[in-house]
Design an enzyme around this catalytic site. Structure first.
Site, PDB file in Angstrom:
ATOM      1  N   ASP A  57       9.622 -10.177  -0.640  1.00 12.69           N
ATOM      2  CA  ASP A  57       9.028  -9.124  -1.458  1.00 12.69           C
ATOM      3  C   ASP A  57       7.556  -9.476  -1.592  1.00 12.69           C
ATOM      4  O   ASP A  57       7.201 -10.434  -2.292  1.00 12.69           O
ATOM      5  CB  ASP A  57       9.708  -9.073  -2.824  1.00 12.69           C
ATOM      6  CG  ASP A  57       9.187  -7.951  -3.709  1.00 12.69           C
ATOM      7  OD1 ASP A  57       8.118  -7.384  -3.387  1.00 12.69           O
ATOM      8  OD2 ASP A  57       9.829  -7.651  -4.726  1.00 12.69           O
ATOM      9  N   THR A 115      -4.223   3.258   7.385  1.00 10.74           N
ATOM     10  CA  THR A 115      -3.853   4.617   7.763  1.00 10.74           C
ATOM     11  C   THR A 115      -5.045   5.556   7.862  1.00 10.74           C
ATOM     12  O   THR A 115      -6.076   5.329   7.213  1.00 10.74           O
ATOM     13  CB  THR A 115      -2.861   5.182   6.724  1.00 10.74           C
ATOM     14  OG1 THR A 115      -2.576   6.560   7.013  1.00 10.74           O
ATOM     15  CG2 THR A 115      -3.455   5.115   5.316  1.00 10.74           C
ATOM     16  N   ASP A 116      -4.872   6.621   8.646  1.00 11.80           N
ATOM     17  CA  ASP A 116      -5.878   7.671   8.713  1.00 11.80           C
ATOM     18  C   ASP A 116      -5.983   8.465   7.414  1.00 11.80           C
ATOM     19  O   ASP A 116      -6.948   9.192   7.195  1.00 11.80           O
ATOM     20  CB  ASP A 116      -5.584   8.621   9.880  1.00 11.80           C
ATOM     21  CG  ASP A 116      -4.153   9.143   9.905  1.00 11.80           C
ATOM     22  OD1 ASP A 116      -3.377   8.834   8.983  1.00 11.80           O
ATOM     23  OD2 ASP A 116      -3.802   9.860  10.873  1.00 11.80           O
ATOM     24  N   TYR A 139      -1.032   8.024  -1.845  1.00 10.56           N
ATOM     25  CA  TYR A 139      -0.770   7.058  -0.774  1.00 10.56           C
ATOM     26  C   TYR A 139      -2.069   6.610  -0.127  1.00 10.56           C
ATOM     27  O   TYR A 139      -2.296   5.411   0.076  1.00 10.56           O
ATOM     28  CB  TYR A 139       0.161   7.683   0.263  1.00 10.56           C
ATOM     29  CG  TYR A 139       0.287   6.862   1.523  1.00 10.56           C
ATOM     30  CD1 TYR A 139       0.917   5.622   1.508  1.00 10.56           C
ATOM     31  CD2 TYR A 139      -0.215   7.332   2.733  1.00 10.56           C
ATOM     32  CE1 TYR A 139       1.022   4.868   2.667  1.00 10.56           C
ATOM     33  CE2 TYR A 139      -0.100   6.588   3.894  1.00 10.56           C
ATOM     34  CZ  TYR A 139       0.522   5.363   3.855  1.00 10.56           C
ATOM     35  OH  TYR A 139       0.634   4.602   5.001  1.00 10.56           O
ATOM     36  N   LYS A 143      -3.673   2.794   0.032  1.00  4.51           N
ATOM     37  CA  LYS A 143      -3.973   2.087   1.279  1.00  4.51           C
ATOM     38  C   LYS A 143      -5.443   1.693   1.353  1.00  4.51           C
ATOM     39  O   LYS A 143      -5.780   0.624   1.871  1.00  4.51           O
ATOM     40  CB  LYS A 143      -3.577   2.942   2.481  1.00  4.51           C
ATOM     41  CG  LYS A 143      -2.074   3.109   2.650  1.00  4.51           C
ATOM     42  CD  LYS A 143      -1.361   1.782   2.879  1.00  4.51           C
ATOM     43  CE  LYS A 143      -1.628   1.232   4.259  1.00  4.51           C
ATOM     44  NZ  LYS A 143      -0.883  -0.053   4.511  1.00  4.51           N
TER      45      LYS A 143
END
Length: 294
Positions: A57, A115-116, A139, A143
């Site tokens: 975790d 991420t994009d 999200y 990120k």
């Protein structure tokens, strides 16, 4: 954070020990499969107990440190993340920081996946590494904050932004979404106005393994060479599966609230210079006629 820099103080070469967080995920499985042929002794982690990988975790800082002490990796590819839910920020931000701190402490080369969706999709051209991020979704915010946490804890780390992943050894989330829509299991409609840069899992995995053995630092975009709408992408996946692309329903992302980024296509030209892996277009990667138009 910088874009691309040279850093020669980390390990380089082949035949080394690699740690893949999130090894049970779609990209994680591709990395574990490809690693041995590229000279890596691969060790993977997963959130729940299963043979072949260590349970980890990433929210537990001490557990991360203990695992690094046990494995002593030369390189780490951090893919573990959550797309949503109450633990999303703890995993995507705190967990990323814990992995970065341990990588720095144990001298491991870190490649962190992002991420994009850190962009707002309003630039009207593919995003380069030095374009300012401005996420619209929770999200995307998590990120981006994860990127910043990694850069703070482990400045020599490589932060790799990518896009939709498909074409692995088994159907992934993108393929399953299309299959369910064609079968009538779901009522999913695919956005005709949301543009991404899909990349085949084997290409992304091979590129990341190359980058893990390199001295490239900072931020790097590694996605597919074609900018396609979610609807176009879904139709190609349907065709590759032998289904009817015309059966898929379309929708407009611009009509949704809260807003989603419309054009998050990535300019990956810098990454393509850094790796020997050739990143294929969607039709080629799926074994369809390369000359057919999307």
């Amino acid at each position: 954070m910088g874009t691309i820099g040279a850093m020669a103080t980390r390990h380089t070469g082949g035949g080394r020990r690699l740690l893949v967080t999130g090894a049970s995920g779609y990209l994680g499985r591709a990395l574990m499969a490809a690693a041995p042929a590229m000279g890596w002794e691969a060790h993977g982690t997963r959130f729940t107990a299963r043979s072949g990988s260590a349970v980890l975790d990433v929210r537990d800082r001490d557990a991360v440190e203990r695992l690094f002490d046990a494995v002593r990796p030369d390189a780490v590819i951090h893919t573990a993340y959550l797309l949503s839910g109450p633990s999303m920020r703890a995993v995507n931000v705190d967990g990323a920081a814990h992995v970065a701190r341990a990588s720095r402490r144990f001298g491991a080369r870190l490649v962190h996946l992002s991420t994009d969706f850190v962009f707002d999709g309003r630039l009207a051209r593919p995003y380069r590494e030095d374009d300012p991020p401005a996420p619209l979704t929770a999200y995307g915010v998590s990120k981006l904050d994860g990127e910043r946490a990694v850069a703070h804890e482990d400045p020599p780390a490589l932060l790799v932004r990518t896009s939709l992943i498909y074409g692995g050894s088994a159907p992934g989330p993108q393929e399953r979404m299309v299959a369910d829509a064609m079968a009538g299991v779901s009522s999913t409609a695919f956005f005709e106005d949301e543009i991404r840069s899909p990349i085949a899992a084997p290409d992304l995995a091979a590129g990341l393994l190359e980058l893990a053995a390199s001295d490239v630092t900072g931020v790097l975009h590694l996605a597919g060479p074609e900018a396609v709408s979610r609807l176009e992408f879904a139709r190609v996946l349907a065709e590759a599966a032998g289904g009817d692309p015309g059966s898929l329903r379309s929708a407009r992302s611009a009509d949704l609230s809260p807003a989603r980024p419309l054009d998050c296509s990535l300019d990956s030209s810098r990454a393509y210079v850094c790796i020997a892996t050739r990143v294929r277009g969607v039709r080629e990667a799926l074994g369809l006629a390369a000359q057919a138009a999307l």
